[in-house]
Design a protein around this motif. Structure first.
Motif, PDB file in Angstrom:
ATOM      1  N   GLU A 103       0.819  -1.218   0.000  1.00 14.97           N
ATOM      2  CA  GLU A 103       0.000   0.000   0.000  1.00 14.97           C
ATOM      3  C   GLU A 103       0.853   1.268   0.000  1.00 14.97           C
ATOM      4  OE1 GLU A 103      -3.258   0.115  -0.277  1.00 14.97           O
ATOM      5  OE2 GLU A 103      -3.781  -1.977   0.071  1.00 14.97           O
ATOM      6  N   GLY A 104       2.153   1.124  -0.244  1.00 11.52           N
ATOM      7  CA  GLY A 104       3.042   2.280  -0.256  1.00 11.52           C
ATOM      8  C   GLY A 104       3.483   2.719   1.127  1.00 11.52           C
ATOM      9  N   GLN A 105       3.251   1.890   2.129  1.00 13.15           N
ATOM     10  CA  GLN A 105       3.577   2.254   3.505  1.00 13.15           C
ATOM     11  C   GLN A 105       5.075   2.250   3.805  1.00 13.15           C
ATOM     12  OE1 GLN A 105       2.014  -0.556   2.455  1.00 13.15           O
ATOM     13  NE2 GLN A 105       1.989  -2.134   4.016  1.00 13.15           N
ATOM     14  N   CYS A 106       5.873   1.786   2.861  1.00  9.05           N
ATOM     15  CA  CYS A 106       7.332   1.818   3.033  1.00  9.05           C
ATOM     16  C   CYS A 106       8.000   2.841   2.122  1.00  9.05           C
ATOM     17  CB  CYS A 106       7.928   0.435   2.769  1.00  9.05           C
ATOM     18  SG  CYS A 106       7.503  -0.772   4.025  1.00  9.05           S
ATOM     19  N   GLU A 107       7.203   3.574   1.362  1.00  9.29           N
ATOM     20  CA  GLU A 107       7.741   4.565   0.434  1.00  9.29           C
ATOM     21  C   GLU A 107       7.829   5.920   1.130  1.00  9.29           C
ATOM     22  OE1 GLU A 107       5.423   4.337  -3.185  1.00  9.29           O
ATOM     23  OE2 GLU A 107       5.545   2.145  -3.137  1.00  9.29           O
ATOM     24  N   VAL A 108       8.946   6.156   1.790  1.00  9.55           N
ATOM     25  CA  VAL A 108       9.149   7.384   2.553  1.00  9.55           C
ATOM     26  C   VAL A 108       9.140   8.576   1.594  1.00  9.55           C
ATOM     27  CG1 VAL A 108      10.722   8.622   4.086  1.00  9.55           C
ATOM     28  CG2 VAL A 108      10.502   6.126   4.266  1.00  9.55           C
ATOM     29  N   PRO A 109       8.288   9.570   1.854  1.00 12.25           N
ATOM     30  CA  PRO A 109       8.238  10.742   0.972  1.00 12.25           C
ATOM     31  C   PRO A 109       9.595  11.444   0.897  1.00 12.25           C
ATOM     32  CG  PRO A 109       6.374  10.741   2.489  1.00 12.25           C
ATOM     33  CD  PRO A 109       7.310   9.660   2.941  1.00 12.25           C
ATOM     34  N   SER A 110       9.967  11.875  -0.297  1.00 12.77           N
ATOM     35  CA  SER A 110      11.272  12.507  -0.497  1.00 12.77           C
ATOM     36  C   SER A 110      11.408  13.827   0.262  1.00 12.77           C
ATOM     37  CB  SER A 110      11.525  12.732  -1.986  1.00 12.77           C
ATOM     38  OG  SER A 110      10.516  13.568  -2.527  1.00 12.77           O
ATOM     39  N   PHE A 111      10.290  14.487   0.545  1.00 13.77           N
ATOM     40  CA  PHE A 111      10.331  15.774   1.248  1.00 13.77           C
ATOM     41  C   PHE A 111      10.461  15.622   2.764  1.00 13.77           C
ATOM     42  CE2 PHE A 111       5.857  14.598   0.985  1.00 13.77           C
ATOM     43  CZ  PHE A 111       5.444  14.749   2.296  1.00 13.77           C
ATOM     44  N   LEU A 112      10.341  14.399   3.264  1.00 12.49           N
ATOM     45  CA  LEU A 112      10.358  14.182   4.711  1.00 12.49           C
ATOM     46  C   LEU A 112      11.756  14.410   5.270  1.00 12.49           C
ATOM     47  CD1 LEU A 112       8.532  13.254   7.072  1.00 12.49           C
ATOM     48  CD2 LEU A 112       9.412  10.955   6.681  1.00 12.49           C
ATOM     49  N   GLY A 113      11.856  15.326   6.198  1.00 17.73           N
ATOM     50  CA  GLY A 113      13.138  15.612   6.837  1.00 17.73           C
ATOM     51  C   GLY A 113      13.385  14.678   8.008  1.00 17.73           C
ATOM     52  N   PRO A 114      14.315  15.038   8.872  1.00 20.02           N
ATOM     53  CA  PRO A 114      14.628  14.209  10.036  1.00 20.02           C
ATOM     54  C   PRO A 114      13.399  14.003  10.927  1.00 20.02           C
ATOM     55  CG  PRO A 114      16.288  15.903   9.728  1.00 20.02           C
ATOM     56  CD  PRO A 114      15.171  16.220   8.786  1.00 20.02           C
ATOM     57  N   CYS A 115      13.274  12.802  11.458  1.00 22.46           N
ATOM     58  CA  CYS A 115      12.102  12.433  12.253  1.00 22.46           C
ATOM     59  C   CYS A 115      12.444  12.225  13.721  1.00 22.46           C
ATOM     60  CB  CYS A 115      11.485  11.156  11.695  1.00 22.46           C
ATOM     61  SG  CYS A 115      10.807  11.377  10.049  1.00 22.46           S
ATOM     62  N   ALA A 116      11.452  12.511  14.560  1.00 23.72           N
ATOM     63  CA  ALA A 116      11.581  12.303  16.000  1.00 23.72           C
ATOM     64  C   ALA A 116      10.920  11.004  16.431  1.00 23.72           C
ATOM     65  CB  ALA A 116      10.952  13.471  16.750  1.00 23.72           C
ATOM     66  N   SER A 117       9.830  10.614  15.726  1.00 27.34           N
ATOM     67  CA  SER A 117       9.133   9.377  16.074  1.00 27.34           C
ATOM     68  C   SER A 117       8.403   8.835  14.861  1.00 27.34           C
ATOM     69  CB  SER A 117       8.158   9.603  17.236  1.00 27.34           C
ATOM     70  OG  SER A 117       7.141  10.502  16.873  1.00 27.34           O
ATOM     71  N   VAL A 118       8.056   7.543  14.944  1.00 29.09           N
ATOM     72  CA  VAL A 118       7.356   6.869  13.855  1.00 29.09           C
ATOM     73  C   VAL A 118       6.430   5.817  14.450  1.00 29.09           C
ATOM     74  CG1 VAL A 118       9.173   5.132  13.528  1.00 29.09           C
ATOM     75  CG2 VAL A 118       7.639   5.692  11.632  1.00 29.09           C
ATOM     76  N   SER A 119       5.336   5.552  13.748  1.00 32.53           N
ATOM     77  CA  SER A 119       4.410   4.501  14.140  1.00 32.53           C
ATOM     78  C   SER A 119       3.789   3.931  12.874  1.00 32.53           C
ATOM     79  CB  SER A 119       3.319   5.054  15.061  1.00 32.53           C
ATOM     80  OG  SER A 119       2.467   4.011  15.494  1.00 32.53           O
ATOM     81  N   ALA A 120       3.475   2.652  12.910  1.00 35.56           N
ATOM     82  CA  ALA A 120       2.884   2.002  11.747  1.00 35.56           C
ATOM     83  C   ALA A 120       1.522   1.423  12.095  1.00 35.56           C
ATOM     84  CB  ALA A 120       3.801   0.895  11.242  1.00 35.56           C
ATOM     85  N   GLY A 121       0.574   1.616  11.185  1.00 37.60           N
ATOM     86  CA  GLY A 121      -0.722   0.968  11.293  1.00 37.60           C
ATOM     87  C   GLY A 121      -0.690  -0.297  10.455  1.00 37.60           C
ATOM     88  N   ALA A 122      -1.845  -0.816  10.108  1.00 35.19           N
ATOM     89  CA  ALA A 122      -1.897  -2.043   9.314  1.00 35.19           C
ATOM     90  C   ALA A 122      -1.263  -1.846   7.945  1.00 35.19           C
ATOM     91  CB  ALA A 122      -3.338  -2.511   9.166  1.00 35.19           C
ATOM     92  N   SER A 123      -1.560  -0.730   7.295  1.00 33.50           N
ATOM     93  CA  SER A 123      -1.044  -0.475   5.945  1.00 33.50           C
ATOM     94  C   SER A 123      -0.669   0.983   5.739  1.00 33.50           C
ATOM     95  CB  SER A 123      -2.088  -0.883   4.900  1.00 33.50           C
ATOM     96  OG  SER A 123      -2.365  -2.255   4.978  1.00 33.50           O
ATOM     97  N   HIS A 124      -0.386   1.691   6.821  1.00 28.76           N
ATOM     98  CA  HIS A 124       0.062   3.080   6.704  1.00 28.76           C
ATOM     99  C   HIS A 124       1.145   3.353   7.746  1.00 28.76           C
ATOM    100  CE1 HIS A 124      -2.758   3.684  10.049  1.00 28.76           C
ATOM    101  NE2 HIS A 124      -2.370   4.942  10.171  1.00 28.76           N
ATOM    102  N   THR A 125       1.943   4.363   7.452  1.00 24.16           N
ATOM    103  CA  THR A 125       3.033   4.761   8.336  1.00 24.16           C
ATOM    104  C   THR A 125       2.874   6.236   8.656  1.00 24.16           C
ATOM    105  OG1 THR A 125       4.493   3.137   7.304  1.00 24.16           O
ATOM    106  CG2 THR A 125       5.553   4.898   8.555  1.00 24.16           C
ATOM    107  N   CYS A 126       3.150   6.607   9.896  1.00 21.14           N
ATOM    108  CA  CYS A 126       3.075   8.003  10.318  1.00 21.14           C
ATOM    109  C   CYS A 126       4.386   8.380  10.997  1.00 21.14           C
ATOM    110  CB  CYS A 126       1.927   8.214  11.292  1.00 21.14           C
ATOM    111  SG  CYS A 126       0.316   7.873  10.578  1.00 21.14           S
ATOM    112  N   ALA A 127       4.897   9.550  10.650  1.00 21.62           N
ATOM    113  CA  ALA A 127       6.143  10.034  11.235  1.00 21.62           C
ATOM    114  C   ALA A 127       5.952  11.461  11.717  1.00 21.62           C
ATOM    115  CB  ALA A 127       7.262   9.983  10.202  1.00 21.62           C
ATOM    116  N   VAL A 128       6.594  11.771  12.829  1.00 26.78           N
ATOM    117  CA  VAL A 128       6.617  13.132  13.351  1.00 26.78           C
ATOM    118  C   VAL A 128       8.020  13.666  13.105  1.00 26.78           C
ATOM    119  CG1 VAL A 128       6.358  14.607  15.376  1.00 26.78           C
ATOM    120  CG2 VAL A 128       4.914  12.570  15.123  1.00 26.78           C
ATOM    121  N   THR A 129       8.103  14.780  12.383  1.00 26.72           N
ATOM    122  CA  THR A 129       9.405  15.378  12.101  1.00 26.72           C
ATOM    123  C   THR A 129       9.936  16.082  13.348  1.00 26.72           C
ATOM    124  OG1 THR A 129       8.469  17.470  11.340  1.00 26.72           O
ATOM    125  CG2 THR A 129       8.773  15.729   9.679  1.00 26.72           C
ATOM    126  N   LEU A 130      11.197  16.454  13.305  1.00 27.73           N
ATOM    127  CA  LEU A 130      11.817  17.124  14.453  1.00 27.73           C
ATOM    128  C   LEU A 130      11.113  18.425  14.817  1.00 27.73           C
ATOM    129  CD1 LEU A 130      15.633  16.559  13.818  1.00 27.73           C
ATOM    130  CD2 LEU A 130      14.102  15.326  15.373  1.00 27.73           C
TER     131      LEU A 130
END
Length: 111
Positions: free
Chosen positions: A16-43
């Motif tokens: 479902e594209g849950q491993c395709e990290v967006p190219s605009f995403l900068g450094p992250c502070a935290s990450v969490s994964a759902g069933a088929s989605h990924t969420c990241a909090v940037t610094l």
């Protein structure tokens, strides 16, 4: 996973594209994964979600503000803002996004 330099690395099922990290995403502070989605909090507290969005679990509210923590559920996302608000979006068939008004300001949360 987040490398020491803040770079987000995703691996595993990418149907479902849950491993395709967006190219605009900068450094992250935290990450969490759902069933088929990924969420990241940037610094700087910006929440970015990607992958399956069939229930709106990647539709980050435009007025969310800065986020201190995130948890990905099966098809929903829970974000804790820096001002202590718990915001949930995505699938809500079992009440998982019905945040009680009486909760007040929070320090921590999980799905």
């Amino acid at each position: 996973a987040i490398k020491a330099n803040g770079e987000l690395v995703c691996f595993g099922d990418d149907s479902e594209g849950q491993c395709e990290v967006p190219s605009f995403l900068g450094p992250c502070a935290s990450v969490s994964a759902g069933a088929s989605h990924t969420c990241a909090v940037t610094l700087d507290g910006v929440l970015v979600c990607f992958g399956c969005n069939d229930q709106g679990q990647c539709d980050v509210p435009s007025d969310l503000g800065s986020v201190q923590a995130v948890a990905g559920g099966y098809a929903h996302t829970v974000a804790l803002t820096v001002d202590g608000r718990l915001v949930c979006f995505g699938q809500a068939v079992d009440g998982q996004c019905d945040v009680p008004d009486s909760m007040g300001s929070l320090a921590r949360s999980t799905c």
